[in-house]
Design a protein around this motif. Structure first.
Motif, short mmCIF file in Angstrom:
data_model
loop_
_atom_site.label_atom_id
_atom_site.label_comp_id
_atom_site.label_asym_id
_atom_site.label_seq_id
_atom_site.Cartn_x
_atom_site.Cartn_y
_atom_site.Cartn_z
N THR A 351 0.83 -1.20 0.00
CA THR A 351 0.00 0.00 0.00
C THR A 351 0.86 1.25 0.00
O THR A 351 0.50 2.26 -0.60
N SER A 352 2.00 1.21 0.66
CA SER A 352 2.87 2.38 0.72
C SER A 352 4.29 1.94 1.03
O SER A 352 4.51 1.10 1.89
N LEU A 353 5.24 2.53 0.32
CA LEU A 353 6.64 2.28 0.60
C LEU A 353 7.13 3.35 1.58
O LEU A 353 6.95 4.55 1.35
N GLU A 354 7.75 2.92 2.65
CA GLU A 354 8.15 3.83 3.72
C GLU A 354 9.60 4.31 3.59
O GLU A 354 9.91 5.43 3.98
N CYS A 355 10.50 3.48 3.07
CA CYS A 355 11.92 3.81 3.06
C CYS A 355 12.58 3.10 1.89
O CYS A 355 12.05 2.13 1.34
N CYS A 356 13.77 3.60 1.51
CA CYS A 356 14.50 3.01 0.39
C CYS A 356 15.97 3.35 0.52
O CYS A 356 16.36 4.28 1.24
N CYS A 357 16.81 2.60 -0.18
CA CYS A 357 18.24 2.87 -0.24
C CYS A 357 18.85 2.12 -1.41
O CYS A 357 18.30 1.10 -1.87
N PHE A 358 19.98 2.62 -1.91
CA PHE A 358 20.71 1.97 -2.98
C PHE A 358 21.53 0.81 -2.43
O PHE A 358 22.18 0.93 -1.39
N VAL A 359 21.49 -0.34 -3.11
CA VAL A 359 22.44 -1.42 -2.86
C VAL A 359 23.65 -1.24 -3.76
O VAL A 359 24.80 -1.37 -3.34
N SER A 360 23.39 -0.93 -5.01
CA SER A 360 24.41 -0.57 -6.00
C SER A 360 23.74 0.38 -6.98
O SER A 360 22.59 0.79 -6.78
N ASN A 361 24.44 0.71 -8.05
CA ASN A 361 23.85 1.62 -9.03
C ASN A 361 22.65 1.02 -9.75
O ASN A 361 21.81 1.76 -10.28
N ASP A 362 22.54 -0.32 -9.74
CA ASP A 362 21.47 -0.99 -10.47
C ASP A 362 20.52 -1.77 -9.57
O ASP A 362 19.55 -2.34 -10.08
N GLU A 363 20.76 -1.81 -8.26
CA GLU A 363 19.90 -2.55 -7.34
C GLU A 363 19.50 -1.66 -6.18
O GLU A 363 20.30 -0.84 -5.71
N PHE A 364 18.27 -1.86 -5.69
CA PHE A 364 17.73 -1.03 -4.62
C PHE A 364 17.01 -1.90 -3.60
O PHE A 364 16.60 -3.03 -3.90
N LEU A 365 16.84 -1.33 -2.42
CA LEU A 365 16.16 -2.01 -1.32
C LEU A 365 15.09 -1.07 -0.78
O LEU A 365 15.32 0.15 -0.68
#
Length: 521
Positions: A351-365
């Motif tokens: 329903t909603s994404l609360e947080c995010c960060c880069f793992v690398s230039n092509d992958e995210f969390l």
């Protein structure tokens, strides 16, 4: 009768002296001192002349030294070299130091057999080390840390470092891993030392000073400026600290003097997230007004605005490239390519994404409010791997509040599903923060269920595997890894970062540090 001629000369009048001033050669600065060549010639012609003038050889030496100082004679031995020569010298010194380091390593491993062969091997090893370091810094190579993290012992739990009166909303670490910063809902901003815990507070300036620094009055004159801070970040060189909150301004502070130096206005809603681009003084802010703005901290100027989100933007992250990662309440995660003026839209199943960060230039969390953690790839519009119920509780949350004990998590199967049912307020299991150790496969996530979880992000299999649970009571609103991966910092609060949907009275608002033991390769 002959007239008597007056041979006496009249003294020059003051007017004529002013118009035609006569300056002797001795007073002229051009002739004040003879050059070295002329003085040497005078000494060879008549050595007695210098004695009559009263100039001794010692005094001549002092004059020569003074003249050299005036003309820049006291420079260092490298003052005459060009810029290319200086770069060549510095690079040579750097390579020599690397050669010495690799030589010590090789001497410890095996005895030297052939000097020429060892020299060639040493140079190749130096080249490999430099290439590896450059790839890791640019984000094209990943350090394998997760497999070397040892299981924490009971005595290696989180340790309180700094206390806040109200809920902690954000934490940030400097690039040298020596000092950190934290902020809370009461408006307090604290700078602390990671080793001894010594802390110093930032003081908000008066209203007149804020206006002189660029701040604007609230739209409603009956309201006062809110000091409620929601986000902060520190520049790569440690010179600037940026904060933002409910007052809709982005504030810039000098970390050396802890003084307020600038207030950027332009957002029409609360500033929810801030980040500096790595290796740059470019500052990016996200807001509830659905916009992302770019600022230059060094020039203290506005640069650009990005539009696209259809709801509040909650979190933002950036690496060395001019690419931004944002998530919002419109169920999308967006990758902004600033130079190309384009964006990629990823739609989340939550329903909603609360947080995010880069793992690398092509992958995210990312972490969502349904308790799941998603791994994304730039090549797919859907998550490549999802861990559902990543922070679900297995006991009623009332037991946690009454006793203050941490709540253990259930067992995670290989497919990432938790064999446990969530109890208590839904906000307790929201994934409120995620963090990745820079350029590595080690990640962490936090919620309000009583633990911080460590994860291993495997790029080969495009999956996330659980490592260890670190007990910590309270809502984990912010996480930050040390650049070396040796410790993890958590901002803990009794309430969630962006609201008061739940409360854990047993928690204590503050900053906590968890040491991590990493075995050698």
């Amino acid at each position: 009768m002959k007239k008597k001629i007056n041979t006496k000369k009249k003294p020059p009048s003051s007017k004529s002296s002013r118009n035609n001033p006569r300056v002797s050669l001795e007073q002229d600065p051009f002739f004040a001192r003879d050059s070295k060549r002329r003085r040497r010639a005078d000494e060879e012609i008549d050595s007695d002349q210098s004695d009559e003038d009263g100039v001794s050889p010692a005094e001549e030496e002092e004059e020569e030294e003074e003249e050299e100082e005036e003309h820049g004679g006291g420079r260092s031995e490298f003052a005459a070299e060009t810029a290319d020569e200086e770069r060549h010298r510095v690079a040579k010194m750097f390579l020599d130091s690397f050669r010495e380091q690799t030589k010590r390593v090789r001497e410890e491993e095996e005895d030297q057999t052939d000097e020429d062969e060892d020299e060639n091997n040493r140079d190749s090893l130096v080249a490999e080390m430099l290439q590896k370091e450059q790839l890791e810094e640019s984000g094209r190579a990943r350090k394998l840390i997760a497999s070397r993290v040892q299981k924490p012992e009971k005595l290696d739990g989180f340790q309180a470092l700094v206390r806040h009166r109200q809920s902690v909303t954000a934490v940030a670490l400097a690039d040298d891993d020596q000092k950190g910063f934290s902020a809370s809902k009461d408006g307090s901003i604290i700078q602390w030392d990671i080793h001894n815990g010594k802390s110093e507070k930032y003081v908000w300036p008066d209203k007149e000073i804020m206006i002189s620094h660029g701040a604007k009055n609230p739209q409603n004159p009956l309201k006062t400026w809110s000091k409620h801070v929601l986000a902060l970040d520190v520049s790569f060189d440690g010179r600037y600290l940026a904060t933002g909150g409910l007052d809709r301004h982005v504030h810039l502070w000098d970390t050396r003097t802890r003084q307020h130096i600038q207030a950027f206005s332009g957002h029409r809603g609360p500033v929810s997230s801030l980040t500096f681009r790595q290796g740059s003084l470019e500052l990016i802010s996200a807001s509830f007004d659905r916009t992302i703005k770019l600022w230059n901290a060094d020039d203290r100027a506005y640069m650009d605005s990005l539009f696209g989100h259809q709801a509040e933007v909650l979190s933002i992250d950036c690496l060395r490239k001019e690419r931004l990662l944002t998530v919002g309440r419109d169920r999308t995660m967006r990758l902004w390519k600033v130079p190309e003026e384009s964006q990629l839209v990823f739609r989340a199943p939550a329903t909603s994404l609360e947080c995010c960060c880069f793992v690398s230039n092509d992958e995210f969390l990312s972490g969502s409010d349904d308790g799941s953690i998603e791994l994304w790839s730039m090549l797919r519009k859907k998550p490549t791997f999802i861990v559902r119920n990543a922070h679900a509780t297995v006991k009623p949350i009332g037991d946690l509040d009454a006793k203050g004990n941490c709540v253990p998590n259930g067992h995670i199967q290989e497919n990432g599903h938790l064999k446990a049912q969530s109890y208590g307020p839904a906000a307790v299991s929201w994934v409120s923060s995620v963090a990745v150790c820079r350029n590595s496969d080690l990640a962490a996530s936090g919620a309000g269920n009583g633990v911080v979880r460590l994860w291993a992000v495997e790029s080969d299999t495009k999956s996330i595997k659980p490592l260890y649970d670190l007990p910590l009571v309270g809502f984990v609103n912010a996480l930050a890894f040390a650049k070396s991966g040796r410790f993890l910092v958590a901002g803990v609060a009794q309430e969630p970062r962006l609201g008061r949907w739940a409360r854990i009275p047993a928690s204590r608002n503050g900053v906590y540090v968890q040491p991590l033991r990493i075995s050698e390769e």
